[in-house]
Design a protein around this motif. Structure first.
Motif: not given
Length: 279
Positions: A237, A241, A243-246, A271, A274
């Motif tokens: 995080l 870059e 994302n949270v889903s990845q 989030t 981050r």
């Protein structure tokens, strides 16, 4: 403390050794007599000596030392210890005995150091010892917190100022087995690792393994795996870059479960964590 560990392993071991249970006896200042000498095979306690004046010797195993004023020594529990005088100009020293247990092991079985440091500020350390002695004599409800707090500080200073500090991660067969399990978990954070698989790695029955693992780490296996995942996720995080889903996918986890796990481990939603990045 230099090592080739990754960040998660360092975090675990730093927290692990900090769990040491400290018990302190006899903090005092003593100008020893000319007859001060003894030999203690496999001494059951650690001895800490801060030399203020005089001369003499300390022996740890087969190694003999001649401490000088301004040096702080720890003679580790479990070692063959001896001490004595060499002239009428005897030691004046602050000292105490202590145990520092992590499970059945002594702290300095796991953390191996040189036996002494040269103190940077002897006057400040002398004041620290005077506080330690005063708190040990106090009947205040907070006194033992103060005593153990000071000893933790002394151990930390000793380790930070030491010229050689290393972890002995093969202290016992249990440690060796559990280190193998921890390495396996580190390498399989994206997999659904079963208790049976981990127990087989350690050659334990699954029911026994769960108890042994928790005693060793302070976590259940699933708690420790989630701890590893959350530490890795924090790094991703803050430094990528993705994302949270990845990130959830990289651990083979559903997004909702990952987010809930991360908040339980860190107190933050992914989030929100981050957003802590420097901008």
């Amino acid at each position: 403390m230099k090592s080739d560990m990754n960040a998660s392993q360092r975090t675990f071991w730093n927290k692990y050794i900090a769990k040491a249970r400290i018990d302190v006896d006899y903090p005092s200042y003593t100008k020893v007599s000319r007859s001060w000498n003894d030999e203690i095979p496999a001494c059951p306690v650690n001895r800490l000596y801060f030399i203020m004046e005089g001369e003499g010797f300390l022996k740890i195993g087969d190694q003999t030392y001649y401490p000088r004023p301004g040096e702080l020594y720890i003679l580790p529990a479990g070692s063959d210890q001896a001490y004595g005088t060499i002239s009428d100009h005897t030691f004046g020293k602050y000292w105490f005995h202590f145990t520092a247990k992590i499970g059945d092991l002594d702290l300095f079985q796991i953390v191996q150091t040189n036996p002494f440091i040269v103190v940077k500020d002897p006057a400040a350390l002398q004041q620290t010892f005077e506080k330690l002695i005063a708190y040990r004599r106090s009947d205040a409800l907070s006194a033992e917190f103060r005593v153990t707090g000071i000893v933790h500080e002394l151990i930390a200073e000793f380790m930070e100022s030491n010229t050689s500090v290393k972890l002995n991660l093969a202290t016992t067969p249990t440690h060796e087995k559990m280190n193998g399990v921890l390495r396996y978990m580190e390498q399989h954070m994206a997999d659904q690792v079963s208790i049976e698989t981990l127990a087989q790695l350690a050659h334990y029955h699954p029911n026994y393994f769960i108890n042994a693992f928790k005693q060793f780490t302070g976590y259940s296996p699933i708690q420790y795996m989630n701890h590893l995942r959350s530490e890795k996720a924090k790094d991703l995080l803050l430094t990528t870059e993705l994302n949270v889903s990845q990130i959830a996918d990289s651990f083979g986890m559903e997004l909702s479960y990952f987010s809930r796990m991360f908040k339980e481990q860190t107190g933050f939603k992914p989030t929100a964590f981050r957003d802590l990045r420097p901008r």
